[in-house]
Design a protein around this motif. Structure first.
Motif, PDB file in Angstrom:
ATOM      1  N   MET A  99      30.678  47.231  63.793  1.00  0.00           N
ATOM      2  CA  MET A  99      30.508  46.365  62.629  1.00  0.00           C
ATOM      3  C   MET A  99      31.404  45.141  62.781  1.00  0.00           C
ATOM      4  N   LEU A 100      30.816  43.970  62.607  1.00  0.00           N
ATOM      5  CA  LEU A 100      31.553  42.708  62.629  1.00  0.00           C
ATOM      6  C   LEU A 100      31.596  42.150  61.210  1.00  0.00           C
ATOM      7  N   PHE A 101      32.783  41.755  60.771  1.00  0.00           N
ATOM      8  CA  PHE A 101      32.957  41.185  59.429  1.00  0.00           C
ATOM      9  C   PHE A 101      33.572  39.798  59.561  1.00  0.00           C
ATOM     10  N   ASP A 102      32.848  38.781  59.093  1.00  0.00           N
ATOM     11  CA  ASP A 102      33.347  37.406  59.176  1.00  0.00           C
ATOM     12  C   ASP A 102      33.829  36.948  57.797  1.00  0.00           C
ATOM     13  N   GLU A 103      35.115  37.120  57.551  1.00  0.00           N
ATOM     14  CA  GLU A 103      35.736  36.763  56.267  1.00  0.00           C
ATOM     15  C   GLU A 103      34.895  37.266  55.082  1.00  0.00           C
ATOM     16  N   PRO A 104      34.691  38.578  55.008  1.00  0.00           N
ATOM     17  CA  PRO A 104      33.735  39.128  54.036  1.00  0.00           C
ATOM     18  C   PRO A 104      34.151  38.983  52.576  1.00  0.00           C
ATOM     19  N   THR A 105      35.427  38.681  52.324  1.00  0.00           N
ATOM     20  CA  THR A 105      35.878  38.552  50.926  1.00  0.00           C
ATOM     21  C   THR A 105      36.188  37.119  50.525  1.00  0.00           C
ATOM     22  N   SER A 106      35.985  36.158  51.424  1.00  0.00           N
ATOM     23  CA  SER A 106      36.453  34.795  51.138  1.00  0.00           C
ATOM     24  C   SER A 106      35.637  34.099  50.056  1.00  0.00           C
ATOM     25  N   ALA A 107      34.407  34.571  49.808  1.00  0.00           N
ATOM     26  CA  ALA A 107      33.579  33.951  48.773  1.00  0.00           C
ATOM     27  C   ALA A 107      33.691  34.676  47.431  1.00  0.00           C
ATOM     28  N   LEU A 108      34.574  35.665  47.346  1.00  0.00           N
ATOM     29  CA  LEU A 108      34.643  36.512  46.155  1.00  0.00           C
ATOM     30  C   LEU A 108      35.785  36.094  45.232  1.00  0.00           C
ATOM     31  N   ASP A 109      35.579  36.322  43.934  1.00  0.00           N
ATOM     32  CA  ASP A 109      36.668  36.171  42.978  1.00  0.00           C
ATOM     33  C   ASP A 109      37.727  37.246  43.274  1.00  0.00           C
ATOM     34  N   PRO A 110      38.990  36.955  42.971  1.00  0.00           N
ATOM     35  CA  PRO A 110      40.076  37.885  43.340  1.00  0.00           C
ATOM     36  C   PRO A 110      39.866  39.317  42.868  1.00  0.00           C
ATOM     37  N   GLU A 111      39.332  39.494  41.656  1.00  0.00           N
ATOM     38  CA  GLU A 111      39.204  40.862  41.145  1.00  0.00           C
ATOM     39  C   GLU A 111      38.106  41.653  41.855  1.00  0.00           C
ATOM     40  N   MET A 112      37.260  40.957  42.612  1.00  0.00           N
ATOM     41  CA  MET A 112      36.178  41.649  43.318  1.00  0.00           C
ATOM     42  C   MET A 112      36.541  41.982  44.765  1.00  0.00           C
ATOM     43  N   ILE A 113      37.641  41.419  45.236  1.00  0.00           N
ATOM     44  CA  ILE A 113      37.994  41.594  46.644  1.00  0.00           C
ATOM     45  C   ILE A 113      38.299  43.061  46.956  1.00  0.00           C
TER      46      ILE A 113
END
Length: 248
Positions: free
Chosen positions: A166-180
């Motif tokens: 599995m490759l993850f390219d900054e998977p949380t960078s588009a999320l609001d902090p509480e969703m990370i």
């Protein structure tokens, strides 16, 4: 070149990637063993995402060689398709089909790429939605979900293909902090299950808790490749120390 598949599932030798005059990846060589969680960190523009995208030929390398599970990636459509079937990728953006329900988003690629019958694909989709913690969202549409839920659907879609990596390219960078956290928790569980993962991220807590190795890149090159405890407690290079001082 004969490769020991058990030893290293990803082998990268002397990889270069240029965009015009810019060398985004500069003579990188890496080996990643099956079951390892490797986190790649570094400043913006350091070549992290480009390196990741070269692993399944979303970016075509300018020079060098890549093997994934013993298959040599070159400008060979057959080999590229073989590797892409075995490598799941999760992007910053969720890339879900807005006109399809969550379930159908997870079912579609299984039918197209894995040639699964619908009943089997639906069953696997339900299993993976449960695995990422949102089985109750199967019949809703992406626009009805939070960003964190959409990213978990994207992870379920990748997992439904039974990838070896599995490759993850900054998977949380588009999320609001509480969703990370909800997305990182899913990734932590995958790491505990033994999934081979290569993760580009700015989430240092995840890097500390989940990574077997951390690679620090700058200027397209690998500056450090070591354990989380060693990198955070005793970085060897001045550039690494400067980067960590700004983010920790």
């Amino acid at each position: 070149m004969e490769l020991d598949k058990k030893e290293s599932i990803i082998i990268i030798k002397n990889l270069d990637k240029r965009f015009g005059q810019v060398k985004a990846v500069n003579n990188v060589s890496l080996e990643i063993k099956s079951g390892q969680v490797v986190v790649i960190i570094g400043p913006s523009g350091s070549g992290k995402s480009t390196l990741l995208r070269c692993i399944n030929y979303l970016e075509v390398p300018s020079a060098g060689d890549i093997w994934v599970d013993g298959v040599h990636l070159a400008r060979n459509t057959k080999n590229i398709n073989i590797v892409r079937r075995e490598v799941g990728m999760v992007f910053q953006q969720f890339n879900l089909f807005p006109h399809l329900s969550v379930l159908e988003n997870v079912v579609l690629a299984q039918q197209v790429v894995r040639n699964r019958k619908r009943a089997e694909a639906v069953e696997i989709a339900k299993q993976q939605l449960t695995r990422v913690g949102i089985p109750e969202k199967a019949n809703v549409y992406p626009e009805q979900l939070s960003g964190g839920q959409q990213q978990r659907v994207a992870i379920a879609r990748a997992l439904a293909m039974n990838p070896k990596v599995m490759l993850f390219d900054e998977p949380t960078s588009a999320l609001d902090p509480e969703m990370i956290k909800e997305v990182l928790d899913v990734m932590l569980n995958l790491a505990k299950e033994g999934m081979t993962m290569v993760v580009v991220t700015h989430e240092m807590g995840f890097a500390r808790n989940a990574a077997d190795r951390i690679i620090f890149m700058d200027g397209g090159t690998v500056i450090e490749d070591t354990t989380p405890s060693e990198l955070f407690a005793n970085p060897k290079h001045t550039r690494t120390k400067m980067f960590l001082s700004k983010i920790l």
